[in-house]
Write a protein that holds these residues in place. Structure first.
Motif, PDB file in Angstrom:
ATOM      1  N   LEU A  72       4.578 122.952  89.830  1.00  0.00           N
ATOM      2  CA  LEU A  72       4.620 124.009  90.856  1.00  0.00           C
ATOM      3  C   LEU A  72       4.564 125.401  90.208  1.00  0.00           C
ATOM      4  O   LEU A  72       3.899 126.309  90.713  1.00  0.00           O
ATOM      5  N   ILE A  73       5.283 125.548  89.089  1.00  0.00           N
ATOM      6  CA  ILE A  73       5.248 126.821  88.357  1.00  0.00           C
ATOM      7  C   ILE A  73       3.808 127.104  87.898  1.00  0.00           C
ATOM      8  O   ILE A  73       3.289 128.212  88.074  1.00  0.00           O
ATOM      9  N   GLY A  74       3.167 126.058  87.345  1.00  0.00           N
ATOM     10  CA  GLY A  74       1.778 126.209  86.896  1.00  0.00           C
ATOM     11  C   GLY A  74       0.850 126.525  88.049  1.00  0.00           C
ATOM     12  O   GLY A  74      -0.044 127.377  87.934  1.00  0.00           O
ATOM     13  N   LEU A  75       1.085 125.874  89.185  1.00  0.00           N
ATOM     14  CA  LEU A  75       0.252 126.085  90.375  1.00  0.00           C
ATOM     15  C   LEU A  75       0.389 127.517  90.903  1.00  0.00           C
ATOM     16  O   LEU A  75      -0.605 128.158  91.278  1.00  0.00           O
ATOM     17  N   ALA A  76       1.609 128.031  90.920  1.00  0.00           N
ATOM     18  CA  ALA A  76       1.847 129.405  91.378  1.00  0.00           C
ATOM     19  C   ALA A  76       1.125 130.386  90.459  1.00  0.00           C
ATOM     20  O   ALA A  76       0.447 131.318  90.923  1.00  0.00           O
ATOM     21  N   ALA A  77       1.254 130.161  89.150  1.00  0.00           N
ATOM     22  CA  ALA A  77       0.614 131.055  88.180  1.00  0.00           C
ATOM     23  C   ALA A  77      -0.908 130.945  88.271  1.00  0.00           C
ATOM     24  O   ALA A  77      -1.623 131.943  88.176  1.00  0.00           O
ATOM     25  N   ALA A  78      -1.396 129.706  88.485  1.00  0.00           N
ATOM     26  CA  ALA A  78      -2.841 129.479  88.602  1.00  0.00           C
ATOM     27  C   ALA A  78      -3.401 130.187  89.834  1.00  0.00           C
ATOM     28  O   ALA A  78      -4.464 130.816  89.770  1.00  0.00           O
ATOM     29  N   SER A  79      -2.672 130.109  90.961  1.00  0.00           N
ATOM     30  CA  SER A  79      -3.137 130.747  92.198  1.00  0.00           C
ATOM     31  C   SER A  79      -3.174 132.262  92.051  1.00  0.00           C
ATOM     32  O   SER A  79      -4.126 132.917  92.492  1.00  0.00           O
ATOM     33  N   LEU A  80      -2.131 132.814  91.424  1.00  0.00           N
ATOM     34  CA  LEU A  80      -2.084 134.274  91.250  1.00  0.00           C
ATOM     35  C   LEU A  80      -3.248 134.732  90.362  1.00  0.00           C
ATOM     36  O   LEU A  80      -3.839 135.788  90.601  1.00  0.00           O
ATOM     37  N   LEU A  81      -3.597 133.914  89.370  1.00  0.00           N
ATOM     38  CA  LEU A  81      -4.702 134.259  88.467  1.00  0.00           C
ATOM     39  C   LEU A  81      -6.053 134.137  89.175  1.00  0.00           C
ATOM     40  O   LEU A  81      -6.842 135.081  89.188  1.00  0.00           O
ATOM     41  N   LEU A  82      -6.298 132.968  89.797  1.00  0.00           N
ATOM     42  CA  LEU A  82      -7.634 132.709  90.338  1.00  0.00           C
ATOM     43  C   LEU A  82      -7.909 133.490  91.622  1.00  0.00           C
ATOM     44  O   LEU A  82      -9.046 133.853  91.892  1.00  0.00           O
ATOM     45  N   LEU A  83      -6.859 133.761  92.416  1.00  0.00           N
ATOM     46  CA  LEU A  83      -7.072 134.497  93.669  1.00  0.00           C
ATOM     47  C   LEU A  83      -6.958 136.007  93.454  1.00  0.00           C
ATOM     48  O   LEU A  83      -7.810 136.772  93.880  1.00  0.00           O
ATOM     49  N   ASN A  84      -5.858 136.423  92.800  1.00  0.00           N
ATOM     50  CA  ASN A  84      -5.597 137.863  92.668  1.00  0.00           C
ATOM     51  C   ASN A  84      -5.938 138.441  91.297  1.00  0.00           C
ATOM     52  O   ASN A  84      -5.822 139.641  91.079  1.00  0.00           O
ATOM     53  N   GLY A  85      -6.254 137.570  90.341  1.00  0.00           N
ATOM     54  CA  GLY A  85      -6.600 138.062  89.010  1.00  0.00           C
ATOM     55  C   GLY A  85      -5.426 138.588  88.220  1.00  0.00           C
ATOM     56  O   GLY A  85      -5.601 139.365  87.282  1.00  0.00           O
ATOM     57  N   ARG A  86      -4.207 138.181  88.606  1.00  0.00           N
ATOM     58  CA  ARG A  86      -2.999 138.701  87.953  1.00  0.00           C
ATOM     59  C   ARG A  86      -2.295 137.644  87.124  1.00  0.00           C
ATOM     60  O   ARG A  86      -2.365 136.450  87.422  1.00  0.00           O
ATOM     61  N   ILE A  87      -1.558 138.109  86.122  1.00  0.00           N
ATOM     62  CA  ILE A  87      -0.758 137.228  85.287  1.00  0.00           C
ATOM     63  C   ILE A  87       0.632 137.093  85.907  1.00  0.00           C
ATOM     64  O   ILE A  87       1.265 138.102  86.240  1.00  0.00           O
ATOM     65  N   LEU A  88       1.091 135.826  86.054  1.00  0.00           N
ATOM     66  CA  LEU A  88       2.439 135.639  86.591  1.00  0.00           C
ATOM     67  C   LEU A  88       3.453 135.778  85.451  1.00  0.00           C
ATOM     68  O   LEU A  88       3.813 134.803  84.789  1.00  0.00           O
ATOM     69  N   GLY A  89       3.875 137.018  85.244  1.00  0.00           N
ATOM     70  CA  GLY A  89       4.925 137.288  84.274  1.00  0.00           C
ATOM     71  C   GLY A  89       5.998 138.100  84.976  1.00  0.00           C
ATOM     72  O   GLY A  89       5.742 139.225  85.422  1.00  0.00           O
ATOM     73  N   VAL A  90       7.182 137.510  85.149  1.00  0.00           N
ATOM     74  CA  VAL A  90       8.199 138.143  85.990  1.00  0.00           C
ATOM     75  C   VAL A  90       8.613 139.510  85.431  1.00  0.00           C
ATOM     76  O   VAL A  90       8.682 140.495  86.161  1.00  0.00           O
ATOM     77  N   SER A  91       8.861 139.573  84.113  1.00  0.00           N
ATOM     78  CA  SER A  91       9.290 140.863  83.558  1.00  0.00           C
ATOM     79  C   SER A  91       8.198 141.918  83.695  1.00  0.00           C
ATOM     80  O   SER A  91       8.488 143.089  83.940  1.00  0.00           O
ATOM     81  N   GLY A  92       6.942 141.496  83.587  1.00  0.00           N
ATOM     82  CA  GLY A  92       5.836 142.441  83.753  1.00  0.00           C
ATOM     83  C   GLY A  92       5.684 142.891  85.193  1.00  0.00           C
ATOM     84  O   GLY A  92       5.397 144.068  85.460  1.00  0.00           O
ATOM     85  N   ILE A  93       5.893 141.959  86.124  1.00  0.00           N
ATOM     86  CA  ILE A  93       5.767 142.294  87.548  1.00  0.00           C
ATOM     87  C   ILE A  93       6.864 143.292  87.948  1.00  0.00           C
ATOM     88  O   ILE A  93       6.606 144.296  88.607  1.00  0.00           O
ATOM     89  N   VAL A  94       8.094 143.041  87.493  1.00  0.00           N
ATOM     90  CA  VAL A  94       9.196 143.976  87.795  1.00  0.00           C
ATOM     91  C   VAL A  94       8.966 145.286  87.047  1.00  0.00           C
ATOM     92  O   VAL A  94       9.100 146.372  87.619  1.00  0.00           O
ATOM     93  N   GLY A  95       8.614 145.181  85.775  1.00  0.00           N
ATOM     94  CA  GLY A  95       8.416 146.381  84.955  1.00  0.00           C
ATOM     95  C   GLY A  95       7.365 147.310  85.541  1.00  0.00           C
ATOM     96  O   GLY A  95       7.528 148.532  85.501  1.00  0.00           O
ATOM     97  N   GLY A  96       6.311 146.734  86.097  1.00  0.00           N
ATOM     98  CA  GLY A  96       5.258 147.541  86.696  1.00  0.00           C
ATOM     99  C   GLY A  96       5.737 148.349  87.887  1.00  0.00           C
ATOM    100  O   GLY A  96       5.192 149.403  88.204  1.00  0.00           O
TER     101      GLY A  96
END
Lengths: 141, 156
Positions: free
Chosen positions: B20-44
């Motif tokens: 599920l973790i891989g699937l969430a990260a895969a969807s964020l990458l293939l649909l939105n072009g983003r990296i699923l990195g929690v610290s990066g998402i908050v940091g941004g």
């Protein structure tokens, strides 16, 4: 364009579910995984293996696409230099992770349980992140 | 655990959760072009000069995490276990928790990633920075847990 935030919401929810199902939101289990010389609990290695397997396929697919399906461009990290900043950050993170058994994702998911421990840890973590933002200009050359 | 006790069936929740973790990260990458990195998402979100759209997706991702957390805490409360240092158990315990939080927050921003960004997304694409970072934070995590165990044992 609300599609992108809606997808992000969905991905956040699936990610949180994966963390909870896998045991990553149990800090004692995380500590048990890191305690290789003690009562080692290897089960969390399977979490990483499964996540890596699924994501590696997605990464290969993304390499064949010129743009993501919904957004206009891929946001790929371009920095390839292994520097002191990367290493010292990983050292500090590793120490904190070993003390508390929380890394950023599981800590924020655990906020949903409203436990005092998760709330205090997350508040301290966000403070640490913000503290970095305040001094970030020193690192951005 | 001895080898005789090793049964792959014991790790089914871990494999489903990991997928599920891989699937969430895969969807964020293939649909939105983003990296699923929690610290990066908050940091941004904490960094100035972000566009409104950039701020919005980050906010919605975190909102999705939190909303799922609220639901999960109701339907599977045992998934949220206790921590080695619980708040309020003692002043020392609370202090350790705060120190750990500060280290995790500052360290993941300094090192540009955490378990999700470096450990999953970066490792899966074979990024040398992420492989090195993951080995270092795992190594120091192991060293810290070992040191605490040894101190606790000698203290009792």
């Amino acid at each position: 364009m609300m599609k992108i935030p809606a997808i992000a919401f969905f991905c956040g929810a699936v990610f949180a579910t994966g963390l909870a199902v896998s045991g990553m939101t149990q800090p004692m289990k995380v500590v048990g995984f890191l305690d290789v010389g003690g009562a080692w609990d290897p089960s969390l290695a399977f979490v990483m293996a499964a996540a890596l397997g699924v994501y590696a396929i997605a990464w290969q697919i993304s390499q064949r696409l010129t743009r993501p399906i919904v957004a206009s461009a891929f946001d790929a990290p371009k920095n390839r230099i292994i520097d002191r900043r990367l290493l010292s950050g990983a050292v500090l993170f590793g120490i904190g992770w070993g003390i508390a058994g929380f890394c950023p994702g599981p800590a924020l998911v655990s906020l949903g349980s409203f436990s005092g421990t998760a709330v205090l840890f997350s508040a301290a973590m966000l403070t640490g992140m913000f503290a970095f933002t305040l001094i970030q200009r020193r690192f951005d050359k | 655990m001895s080898l005789a006790e090793f049964d792959i069936a014991n790790f089914v929740p871990q494999m489903i959760g990991g997928a599920l973790i891989g699937l969430a990260a895969a969807s964020l990458l293939l649909l939105n072009g983003r990296i699923l990195g929690v610290s990066g998402i908050v940091g941004g979100m904490l960094t100035r000069g972000q566009s409104r759209a950039d701020f919005l997706w980050r906010w919605f991702f975190l909102l999705g995490m939190f909303a799922a957390g609220v639901v999960l805490a109701q339907i599977m409360p045992t998934a949220f276990g206790v921590a080695p240092f619980q708040v309020g158990t003692s002043t020392g315990s609370t202090a350790m928790l705060v120190v750990a939080g500060l280290l995790v927050g500052f360290g993941t921003r300094l090192g540009s990633g955490c378990t999700s960004g470096h450990g999953v997304c970066g490792m899966a694409r074979g990024a040398p920075r992420s492989i090195v970072a993951t080995l270092v934070f795992m190594g120091f995590g192991i060293a810290t847990v070992t040191a605490i165990r040894l101190v606790m044992v000698s203290g009792t």
